[in-house]
Design a protein around this motif. Sequence first.
Motif, PDB file in Angstrom:
ATOM      1  N   VAL A   1     -80.220  28.821 -15.332  1.00 44.93           N
ATOM      2  CA  VAL A   1     -80.358  27.559 -16.066  1.00 44.93           C
ATOM      3  C   VAL A   1     -79.949  27.681 -17.530  1.00 44.93           C
ATOM      4  O   VAL A   1     -80.364  28.615 -18.220  1.00 44.93           O
ATOM      5  N   ARG A   2     -79.177  26.720 -17.975  1.00 46.20           N
ATOM      6  CA  ARG A   2     -78.927  26.552 -19.416  1.00 46.20           C
ATOM      7  C   ARG A   2     -79.407  25.160 -19.802  1.00 46.20           C
ATOM      8  O   ARG A   2     -79.125  24.189 -19.099  1.00 46.20           O
ATOM      9  N   HIS A   3     -80.114  25.098 -20.912  1.00 51.48           N
ATOM     10  CA  HIS A   3     -80.652  23.807 -21.345  1.00 51.48           C
ATOM     11  C   HIS A   3     -80.659  23.739 -22.872  1.00 51.48           C
ATOM     12  O   HIS A   3     -80.852  24.764 -23.533  1.00 51.48           O
TER      13      HIS A   3
ATOM     14  N   GLU B   1     -83.663  31.681 -26.623  1.00 48.04           N
ATOM     15  CA  GLU B   1     -83.193  32.993 -26.131  1.00 48.04           C
ATOM     16  C   GLU B   1     -81.942  32.847 -25.264  1.00 48.04           C
ATOM     17  O   GLU B   1     -81.698  31.800 -24.643  1.00 48.04           O
ATOM     18  N   HIS B   2     -81.187  33.915 -25.210  1.00 44.58           N
ATOM     19  CA  HIS B   2     -80.015  34.030 -24.337  1.00 44.58           C
ATOM     20  C   HIS B   2     -79.980  35.504 -23.908  1.00 44.58           C
ATOM     21  O   HIS B   2     -79.162  36.284 -24.388  1.00 44.58           O
ATOM     22  N   PRO B   3     -80.901  35.869 -22.999  1.00 42.51           N
ATOM     23  CA  PRO B   3     -81.107  37.295 -22.739  1.00 42.51           C
ATOM     24  C   PRO B   3     -79.897  38.054 -22.198  1.00 42.51           C
ATOM     25  O   PRO B   3     -79.667  39.198 -22.593  1.00 42.51           O
TER      26      PRO B   3
ATOM     27  N   SER C   1     -79.365  29.995 -33.698  1.00 41.11           N
ATOM     28  CA  SER C   1     -78.711  30.823 -32.695  1.00 41.11           C
ATOM     29  C   SER C   1     -79.678  31.561 -31.780  1.00 41.11           C
ATOM     30  O   SER C   1     -80.417  32.440 -32.203  1.00 41.11           O
ATOM     31  N   ARG C   2     -79.612  31.239 -30.491  1.00 37.95           N
ATOM     32  CA  ARG C   2     -80.382  31.979 -29.481  1.00 37.95           C
ATOM     33  C   ARG C   2     -79.790  33.379 -29.302  1.00 37.95           C
ATOM     34  O   ARG C   2     -80.485  34.307 -28.926  1.00 37.95           O
ATOM     35  N   VAL C   3     -78.488  33.500 -29.578  1.00 35.90           N
ATOM     36  CA  VAL C   3     -77.842  34.818 -29.471  1.00 35.90           C
ATOM     37  C   VAL C   3     -78.446  35.758 -30.527  1.00 35.90           C
ATOM     38  O   VAL C   3     -78.777  36.911 -30.239  1.00 35.90           O
ATOM     39  N   ALA C   4     -78.600  35.241 -31.743  1.00 36.91           N
ATOM     40  CA  ALA C   4     -79.189  36.058 -32.813  1.00 36.91           C
ATOM     41  C   ALA C   4     -80.617  36.453 -32.450  1.00 36.91           C
ATOM     42  O   ALA C   4     -81.004  37.614 -32.567  1.00 36.91           O
TER      43      ALA C   4
ATOM     44  N   LEU D   1     -71.369  34.764 -35.583  1.00 34.34           N
ATOM     45  CA  LEU D   1     -71.923  33.662 -34.792  1.00 34.34           C
ATOM     46  C   LEU D   1     -71.177  32.378 -35.090  1.00 34.34           C
ATOM     47  O   LEU D   1     -70.712  32.164 -36.212  1.00 34.34           O
ATOM     48  N   ARG D   2     -71.130  31.514 -34.113  1.00 36.01           N
ATOM     49  CA  ARG D   2     -70.524  30.188 -34.274  1.00 36.01           C
ATOM     50  C   ARG D   2     -71.516  29.251 -34.977  1.00 36.01           C
ATOM     51  O   ARG D   2     -72.722  29.345 -34.751  1.00 36.01           O
ATOM     52  N   LEU D   3     -70.980  28.370 -35.810  1.00 36.20           N
ATOM     53  CA  LEU D   3     -71.836  27.313 -36.381  1.00 36.20           C
ATOM     54  C   LEU D   3     -72.228  26.382 -35.244  1.00 36.20           C
ATOM     55  O   LEU D   3     -71.357  25.828 -34.572  1.00 36.20           O
ATOM     56  N   GLN D   4     -73.511  26.214 -35.010  1.00 38.67           N
ATOM     57  CA  GLN D   4     -73.971  25.403 -33.872  1.00 38.67           C
ATOM     58  C   GLN D   4     -73.961  23.923 -34.275  1.00 38.67           C
ATOM     59  O   GLN D   4     -75.005  23.341 -34.558  1.00 38.67           O
ATOM     60  N   ASN D   5     -72.778  23.338 -34.278  1.00 39.74           N
ATOM     61  CA  ASN D   5     -72.681  21.946 -34.745  1.00 39.74           C
ATOM     62  C   ASN D   5     -73.459  20.976 -33.857  1.00 39.74           C
ATOM     63  O   ASN D   5     -73.922  19.939 -34.317  1.00 39.74           O
TER      64      ASN D   5
ATOM     65  N   HIS E   1     -68.316  38.853 -31.160  1.00 40.29           N
ATOM     66  CA  HIS E   1     -68.563  37.402 -31.224  1.00 40.29           C
ATOM     67  C   HIS E   1     -68.920  36.959 -29.802  1.00 40.29           C
ATOM     68  O   HIS E   1     -68.213  37.313 -28.865  1.00 40.29           O
ATOM     69  N   PRO E   2     -69.995  36.171 -29.663  1.00 37.35           N
ATOM     70  CA  PRO E   2     -70.384  35.779 -28.298  1.00 37.35           C
ATOM     71  C   PRO E   2     -69.479  34.718 -27.687  1.00 37.35           C
ATOM     72  O   PRO E   2     -69.517  34.496 -26.474  1.00 37.35           O
ATOM     73  N   GLY E   3     -68.654  34.064 -28.531  1.00 39.40           N
ATOM     74  CA  GLY E   3     -67.817  32.976 -28.050  1.00 39.40           C
ATOM     75  C   GLY E   3     -68.671  31.745 -27.759  1.00 39.40           C
ATOM     76  O   GLY E   3     -69.860  31.870 -27.560  1.00 39.40           O
ATOM     77  N   PRO E   4     -68.092  30.581 -27.769  1.00 37.76           N
ATOM     78  CA  PRO E   4     -66.708  30.328 -28.136  1.00 37.76           C
ATOM     79  C   PRO E   4     -66.498  30.475 -29.646  1.00 37.76           C
ATOM     80  O   PRO E   4     -67.380  30.133 -30.422  1.00 37.76           O
ATOM     81  N   MET E   5     -65.316  31.011 -30.022  1.00 33.94           N
ATOM     82  CA  MET E   5     -65.039  31.276 -31.436  1.00 33.94           C
ATOM     83  C   MET E   5     -64.428  30.048 -32.093  1.00 33.94           C
ATOM     84  O   MET E   5     -63.617  29.360 -31.465  1.00 33.94           O
TER      85      MET E   5
HETATM   86  N1  ASP Z   1     -72.148  31.117 -26.005  1.00 32.52           N
HETATM   87  C1  ASP Z   1     -73.254  31.365 -26.887  1.00 32.52           C
HETATM   88  C2  ASP Z   1     -74.459  30.525 -26.527  1.00 32.52           C
HETATM   89  O1  ASP Z   1     -74.470  29.908 -25.498  1.00 32.52           O
HETATM   90  C3  ASP Z   1     -72.897  31.271 -28.312  1.00 32.52           C
HETATM   91  C4  ASP Z   1     -72.450  29.933 -28.790  1.00 32.52           C
HETATM   92  O2  ASP Z   1     -72.385  28.971 -28.032  1.00 32.52           O
HETATM   93  O3  ASP Z   1     -72.147  29.860 -29.975  1.00 32.52           O
HETATM   94  O4  ASP Z   1     -75.409  30.478 -27.271  1.00 32.52           O
END
Ligand code: ASP
Length: 325
Positions: free
Chosen positions: A122-124, A150-152, A183-186, A237-241, A277-281
């Motif tokens: 699941v992604r939400h 989180e994004h384990p 950022s859940r990645v961070a 990390l990508r800016l989470q717009n 970089h986790p992408g998308p860049m």
């Molecule tokens: N793909 C990663 C995420 O789902 C990073 C990102 O979207 O910036 O969190």
Amino acid sequence: MARRQPEHPDGPKGAFLPFRHRHLLGIAQLNPVEIIDLIDRAEAMIPISRQQKTLPNLAGKTQINLFFENSTRTQASFEIAGKRLGATVMNMAVNTSSVAKGETLVDTAATLNAMQPDAIVVRHGSSGAVELLSQKVGCAVVNAGDGAHEHPTQALLDALTIRRHKGRLNGLTIAICGDIANSRVARSNLILLGAMQARTRVIAPKSLLPRGVEQMASEVFTDMREGLRGADVVMMLRLQNERASGKLIPSVREYYRFYGLDAEKLAHANADALVMHPGPMNRGVEIDPAVADGPQSVITEQVEMGVAVRMAVLDALLDKEGEDA
Ligand code: ASP
């Protein structure tokens, strides 16, 4: 108790710990031994994934990918991982489903549960939504990213990539740079790397640093060159717009000037520092294309490791035959 050896000749060699969790909701639920075990399991999956072989571990099992937020790479990665283990994988496109007609998350969970899947990925967009869903279903749930929480599997694949290059995680200086607040990645990386005794640094403008960040990272920097000094790994990390990060910076141009990773700033890190970089860049926003495609970049390898990690996680959660699970 060591896990039984898989009988399949192509299967990963080595004994692994039985995975004692029903779901993978976050890195925070894992202890250091369990983290290393999952990374080891993923390492053992790399040859299978590289040779595009299929293991029979999840034959007869059904995996549903339920993505409420857009994703190309993560959804594809989970799909390939399930298929390489012999599972039947179904992708649920949320915008064409009844969720778009107003069905609640809990109703969706109950509906899917009635179809008797073995795993739901699941992604939400909301933090905590995946955990809520996990309480309503009778199968394993994997968090593929929930809000800024989180994004384990991303943190596990990042750790695997780093370990393959540096041979270890402990004692490394790892700089995570950009939109830390959203950022859940961070978050997942800081928890994992902290548990592995790495020295973690976060680098961001004040407006993109979350409250309490000093408790999450070993060091906090607002100056990128200072933060990069002596780093073994630079994670951008990508800016989470979609989480309104754009409003927290004066302009993209200015952001790139101070926080975009270009060759000049990268030169402050160690000469053999990895660029991740986790992408998308967003090329030209947080990273210069020349650096993204340069010799220190392991960004494509991260994508490859993603499949191995997701195979390992699905296998650990579902292949419990012969265990007490
Ligand atoms: N793909 C990663 C995420 O789902 C990073 C990102 O979207 O910036 O969190």
